[in-house]
Design a protein around this motif. Structure first.
Motif, mmCIF file in Angstrom:
data_model
loop_
_atom_site.group_PDB
_atom_site.id
_atom_site.type_symbol
_atom_site.label_atom_id
_atom_site.label_comp_id
_atom_site.label_asym_id
_atom_site.label_seq_id
_atom_site.Cartn_x
_atom_site.Cartn_y
_atom_site.Cartn_z
ATOM 1 N N PRO A 35 67.188 29.791 -22.809
ATOM 2 C CA PRO A 35 67.472 28.533 -23.509
ATOM 3 C C PRO A 35 66.816 28.519 -24.887
ATOM 4 O O PRO A 35 65.922 29.326 -25.178
ATOM 5 C CB PRO A 35 66.845 27.481 -22.585
ATOM 6 C CG PRO A 35 66.798 28.118 -21.246
ATOM 7 C CD PRO A 35 66.535 29.563 -21.507
ATOM 8 N N PRO A 36 67.224 27.580 -25.762
ATOM 9 C CA PRO A 36 66.638 27.479 -27.104
ATOM 10 C C PRO A 36 65.123 27.334 -27.048
ATOM 11 O O PRO A 36 64.573 26.772 -26.082
ATOM 12 C CB PRO A 36 67.278 26.212 -27.687
ATOM 13 C CG PRO A 36 68.502 25.986 -26.879
ATOM 14 C CD PRO A 36 68.233 26.535 -25.525
ATOM 15 N N SER A 37 64.468 27.827 -28.087
ATOM 16 C CA SER A 37 63.004 27.809 -28.100
ATOM 17 C C SER A 37 62.482 27.561 -29.511
ATOM 18 O O SER A 37 63.009 28.124 -30.472
ATOM 19 C CB SER A 37 62.475 29.139 -27.575
ATOM 20 O OG SER A 37 61.069 29.169 -27.583
ATOM 21 N N PRO A 38 61.436 26.731 -29.655
ATOM 22 C CA PRO A 38 60.805 26.565 -30.970
ATOM 23 C C PRO A 38 60.064 27.845 -31.369
ATOM 24 O O PRO A 38 59.859 28.742 -30.551
ATOM 25 C CB PRO A 38 59.809 25.406 -30.747
ATOM 26 C CG PRO A 38 60.151 24.821 -29.424
ATOM 27 C CD PRO A 38 60.814 25.888 -28.627
ATOM 28 N N PHE A 39 59.637 27.919 -32.621
ATOM 29 C CA PHE A 39 58.860 29.061 -33.090
ATOM 30 C C PHE A 39 57.518 29.096 -32.365
ATOM 31 O O PHE A 39 56.843 28.073 -32.219
ATOM 32 C CB PHE A 39 58.632 28.954 -34.600
ATOM 33 C CG PHE A 39 57.758 30.049 -35.152
ATOM 34 C CD1 PHE A 39 58.251 31.331 -35.330
ATOM 35 C CD2 PHE A 39 56.416 29.804 -35.457
ATOM 36 C CE1 PHE A 39 57.442 32.355 -35.819
ATOM 37 C CE2 PHE A 39 55.599 30.812 -35.955
ATOM 38 C CZ PHE A 39 56.123 32.084 -36.133
ATOM 39 N N ALA A 40 57.157 30.281 -31.893
ATOM 40 C CA ALA A 40 55.904 30.443 -31.139
ATOM 41 C C ALA A 40 54.846 31.126 -31.988
ATOM 42 O O ALA A 40 55.158 31.985 -32.818
ATOM 43 C CB ALA A 40 56.160 31.265 -29.883
ATOM 44 N N LEU A 41 53.594 30.755 -31.762
ATOM 45 C CA LEU A 41 52.468 31.400 -32.438
ATOM 46 C C LEU A 41 51.961 32.572 -31.598
ATOM 47 O O LEU A 41 52.147 32.589 -30.376
ATOM 48 C CB LEU A 41 51.330 30.391 -32.649
ATOM 49 C CG LEU A 41 51.617 29.222 -33.592
ATOM 50 C CD1 LEU A 41 50.415 28.275 -33.622
ATOM 51 C CD2 LEU A 41 51.936 29.718 -34.999
ATOM 52 N N PRO A 42 51.330 33.565 -32.228
ATOM 53 C CA PRO A 42 50.739 34.667 -31.462
ATOM 54 C C PRO A 42 49.703 34.141 -30.469
ATOM 55 O O PRO A 42 49.030 33.141 -30.730
ATOM 56 C CB PRO A 42 50.081 35.529 -32.548
ATOM 57 C CG PRO A 42 50.775 35.168 -33.812
ATOM 58 C CD PRO A 42 51.144 33.729 -33.684
ATOM 59 N N ILE A 43 49.580 34.792 -29.373
ATOM 60 C CA ILE A 43 48.591 34.530 -28.312
ATOM 61 C C ILE A 43 48.847 33.194 -27.615
ATOM 62 O O ILE A 43 49.067 33.153 -26.406
ATOM 63 C CB ILE A 43 47.137 34.575 -28.836
ATOM 64 C CG1 ILE A 43 46.868 35.926 -29.484
ATOM 65 C CG2 ILE A 43 46.148 34.321 -27.691
ATOM 66 C CD1 ILE A 43 45.510 36.049 -30.128
ATOM 67 N N GLY A 45 51.333 31.007 -28.062
ATOM 68 C CA GLY A 45 52.736 30.646 -27.869
ATOM 69 C C GLY A 45 53.041 29.250 -28.374
ATOM 70 O O GLY A 45 52.877 28.948 -29.556
ATOM 71 N N HIS A 46 53.452 28.376 -27.442
ATOM 72 C CA HIS A 46 53.812 26.999 -27.809
ATOM 73 C C HIS A 46 52.767 25.977 -27.345
ATOM 74 O O HIS A 46 53.039 24.772 -27.332
ATOM 75 C CB HIS A 46 55.164 26.627 -27.194
ATOM 76 C CG HIS A 46 56.304 27.477 -27.658
ATOM 77 N ND1 HIS A 46 56.804 28.525 -26.912
ATOM 78 C CD2 HIS A 46 57.037 27.446 -28.808
ATOM 79 C CE1 HIS A 46 57.814 29.094 -27.562
ATOM 80 N NE2 HIS A 46 57.979 28.471 -28.715
ATOM 81 N N LEU A 47 51.601 26.446 -26.961
ATOM 82 C CA LEU A 47 50.588 25.521 -26.430
ATOM 83 C C LEU A 47 50.255 24.410 -27.417
ATOM 84 O O LEU A 47 49.992 23.265 -27.010
ATOM 85 C CB LEU A 47 49.314 26.293 -26.065
ATOM 86 C CG LEU A 47 49.360 27.083 -24.752
ATOM 87 C CD1 LEU A 47 48.118 27.942 -24.616
ATOM 88 C CD2 LEU A 47 49.498 26.143 -23.564
ATOM 89 N N HIS A 48 50.278 24.739 -28.707
ATOM 90 C CA HIS A 48 49.908 23.740 -29.714
ATOM 91 C C HIS A 48 50.902 22.588 -29.788
ATOM 92 O O HIS A 48 50.594 21.528 -30.351
ATOM 93 C CB HIS A 48 49.797 24.409 -31.089
ATOM 94 C CG HIS A 48 51.085 24.993 -31.584
ATOM 95 N ND1 HIS A 48 51.700 26.055 -30.963
ATOM 96 C CD2 HIS A 48 51.880 24.649 -32.631
ATOM 97 C CE1 HIS A 48 52.823 26.357 -31.613
ATOM 98 N NE2 HIS A 48 52.949 25.512 -32.625
ATOM 99 N N LEU A 49 52.092 22.767 -29.213
ATOM 100 C CA LEU A 49 53.120 21.732 -29.284
ATOM 101 C C LEU A 49 53.004 20.691 -28.172
ATOM 102 O O LEU A 49 53.755 19.718 -28.160
ATOM 103 C CB LEU A 49 54.511 22.379 -29.220
ATOM 104 C CG LEU A 49 54.865 23.359 -30.350
ATOM 105 C CD1 LEU A 49 56.251 23.947 -30.131
ATOM 106 C CD2 LEU A 49 54.792 22.666 -31.711
ATOM 107 N N LEU A 50 52.072 20.875 -27.227
ATOM 108 C CA LEU A 50 51.979 19.969 -26.072
ATOM 109 C C LEU A 50 51.043 18.787 -26.284
ATOM 110 O O LEU A 50 50.949 17.914 -25.420
ATOM 111 C CB LEU A 50 51.523 20.746 -24.833
ATOM 112 C CG LEU A 50 52.438 21.870 -24.362
ATOM 113 C CD1 LEU A 50 51.991 22.375 -23.006
ATOM 114 C CD2 LEU A 50 53.895 21.420 -24.308
ATOM 115 N N LEU A 73 53.823 29.350 -22.872
ATOM 116 C CA LEU A 73 52.502 28.726 -22.942
ATOM 117 C C LEU A 73 51.462 29.822 -22.717
ATOM 118 O O LEU A 73 51.210 30.231 -21.592
ATOM 119 C CB LEU A 73 52.374 27.615 -21.902
ATOM 120 C CG LEU A 73 53.437 26.509 -21.986
ATOM 121 C CD1 LEU A 73 53.174 25.440 -20.949
ATOM 122 C CD2 LEU A 73 53.503 25.904 -23.384
ATOM 123 N N GLY A 74 50.894 30.309 -23.807
ATOM 124 C CA GLY A 74 50.030 31.475 -23.721
ATOM 125 C C GLY A 74 50.856 32.662 -23.281
ATOM 126 O O GLY A 74 51.814 33.050 -23.947
#
Length: 508
Positions: A35-43, A45-50, A73-74
């Motif tokens: 499914p679609p996914s936002p841009f992820a950060l290294p290490i 991932g998307h944890l910062h978006l929660l 998430l990580g």
């Protein structure tokens, strides 16, 4: 000694290495249609978006990326479902693929190595414990038997509020409700209140609420591999402390039951409660499932947390909404006065004759589901909505967002019980209508739905009938602050503090 420059250089090397490894592995792994996914950060991932509150943050993401989102998430791959249609796919069409729940460090430590009922893997042990739970605690026959217990505890709550009303004392409604639900669950499961003095009562309430808070609190160690050996947030220490306090309380109660069982064997059979039955099964070498002492304590903990905090929070949200909507409060009182009269306190047996009360509780559960996120984990590859969902993917079904879906609810942010009258009266909360899932659905739906509805509806009706609740703090112009707090069970950010004012003179 390492300098700041050294640490900065190491961090940059780690960051660049992670990006390179991710790029290399992404080229070699099998291509999946996720499914679609936002841009992820290294290490991370998307944890910062929660942040700051996960279910609210996930709802915002779904409005941008759609009802089915892929997150990392990580190091944990995740899928987020935010529509009734996708929720139905996961919870009904592909139910067996998502019948297990992920286990966190909090769950593992607090529940004796995941020996509880809620988070046990789907299999023989879970099936046995659910059957036991329904036959000895939450089935219709047992709930009817314990109706006098619930009536006595609600009466005790009303008397407590009456005393405080007589002197104009402010009441933390949430604390009073936790005492009520805790006493009901204690008496149903263990044949007694597990609290005696006010000090002991507060200790048990804090314990139950802390378990709910800690199991819902984000822990880096659950998602980022190299954090697992470091208690960076100090959470593991808190998990162990809560576990120790609960274990000591349960050991004392279990020893009392074991002594009482010895006496009963000598004097004849006595009345058995759930804990007696669990102890009997643990002693039976031929039992279908061999229960350990840890299994029993984890099961009782599960019942405490699931039955105490959730019902109390739902009742508190309902009363807060009624205080903020005087016309709805007035209409409910008129229904109660019309069907019950003004000479006795409303009881559970009156609830079938109070459709507006039932609609109010449904509307509260739509806007304030006590479990805003359903957590599951896939056990095999499957396809949902044309997308590939790999095995061992963590699933979040955003019940909170589904209850606010404008495609299924008119004026979704408005508190309007009328939507469940006439045309909407057939919509229930038991998992058959996927646009309203406060108790989940299917095999792993909440087994305590009937008990929760009985306690919440009877308590709300009795409190509304017997008292006016004047806002004591946390509100402006007589309004209650409806901000949500952090936790697994959707607590309020600010407690509901009111001065109860007696209405009908039904209480001393």
């Amino acid at each position: 000694m390492a300098t700041l420059q050294d640490y900065t250089l190491l961090f940059l090397i780690l960051l660049i290495s992670s990006l390179l490894l991710r790029t290399i592995f992404s080229k070699f792994r099998t291509t999946r249609n996720l499914p679609p996914s936002p841009f992820a950060l290294p290490i991370i991932g998307h944890l910062h978006l929660l942040a700051p509150i996960p279910h609210q943050a996930l709802h915002k993401l779904s409005t941008r990326y759609g009802p089915l989102i892929s997150l990392r998430l990580g190091s944990v791959p995740c899928i987020v479902s935010s529509s009734p249609e996708t929720a139905k796919e996961f919870l009904k069409t592909h139910e067996l693929s998502f019948a297990s729940r992920p286990v966190s460090a909090a769950i593992d430590i607090i529940t004796y190595g995941s020996n509880d009922f809620s988070f046990a893997p789907y299999g023989p042990y879970w099936k046995f414990m659910k059957k036991l739970c329904m036959s000895e605690l939450l089935g219709g026959r047992i709930l009817d038997q314990f109706s006098p217990v619930r009536r006595e505890e609600i009466q005790s709550l009303l008397l407590s509020l009456s005393k405080k009303s007589n002197v104009g004392e402010k009441v933390d409604v949430g604390k009073e409700l936790v005492t009520l639900t805790n006493n009901i669950i204690s008496r149903m499961a263990m044949g007694r209140r597990c609290i005696g003095s006010e000090e002991e009562a507060e200790g048990v309430q804090e314990l139950v609420q802390e378990v709910a808070h800690l199991t819902g609190k984000f822990n880096f160690a659950d998602f980022i591999g190299f954090c697992k050996n470091f208690d960076l947030q100090g959470l593991e220490k808190r998990y162990k402390d809560v576990h120790k306090r609960f274990d000591e309380m349960m050991e004392g109660i279990m020893r009392e039951h074991e002594e009482a069982r010895k006496e009963e064997k000598e004097e004849g059979e006595g009345v058995k409660d759930l804990l007696d039955i669990l102890l009997e099964i643990s002693d039976d070498e031929n039992a279908e499932v061999k229960l350990t002492r840890e299994n029993i304590k984890a099961f009782i903990l599960d019942i405490f947390v699931a039955g105490t905090d959730t019902s109390a929070i739902t009742t508190e949200w309902t009363l807060a909404e009624l205080i903020n909507h005087p016309p709805i409060m007035k209409k409910l009182r008129e229904e109660i006065d019309s069907m019950v009269g003004k000479t006795r306190v409303v009881e559970e047996s009156d609830i079938p004759n109070l459709p507006y009360l039932q609609a109010i509780v449904k509307e509260t559960l739509r806007l304030h589901p006590t479990g805003p996120l359903i957590l599951r984990e896939s056990t095999q590859d499957c396809e949902i909505g044309g997308y590939d969902i790999p095995a061992y993917t963590r699933l979040f079904i955003n019940v909170w967002a589904i209850g606010r879906d404008p495609d299924h609810w008119e004026n979704p942010l408005e508190f309007s019980p009328e939507r469940f009258i006439s045309g909407g009266s057939s919509v229930d909360v038991r998992g058959q209508h996927f646009h309203l899932l406060p108790f989940g659905s299917g095999r792993r739906g909440c087994p305590g739905t009937s008990l929760a509805l009985q306690v919440v509806q009877a308590t709300v009706a009795a409190m509304v009938q017997c008292f006016d609740l004047k806002v004591g703090n946390g509100g402006e112009n007589g309004k209650v602050d409806m901000t949500e707090g952090l936790g697994l069970t959707l607590p309020r950010a600010k407690p509901l503090v009111c001065v109860p004012v007696a209405r009908l003179g039904l209480l001393p």
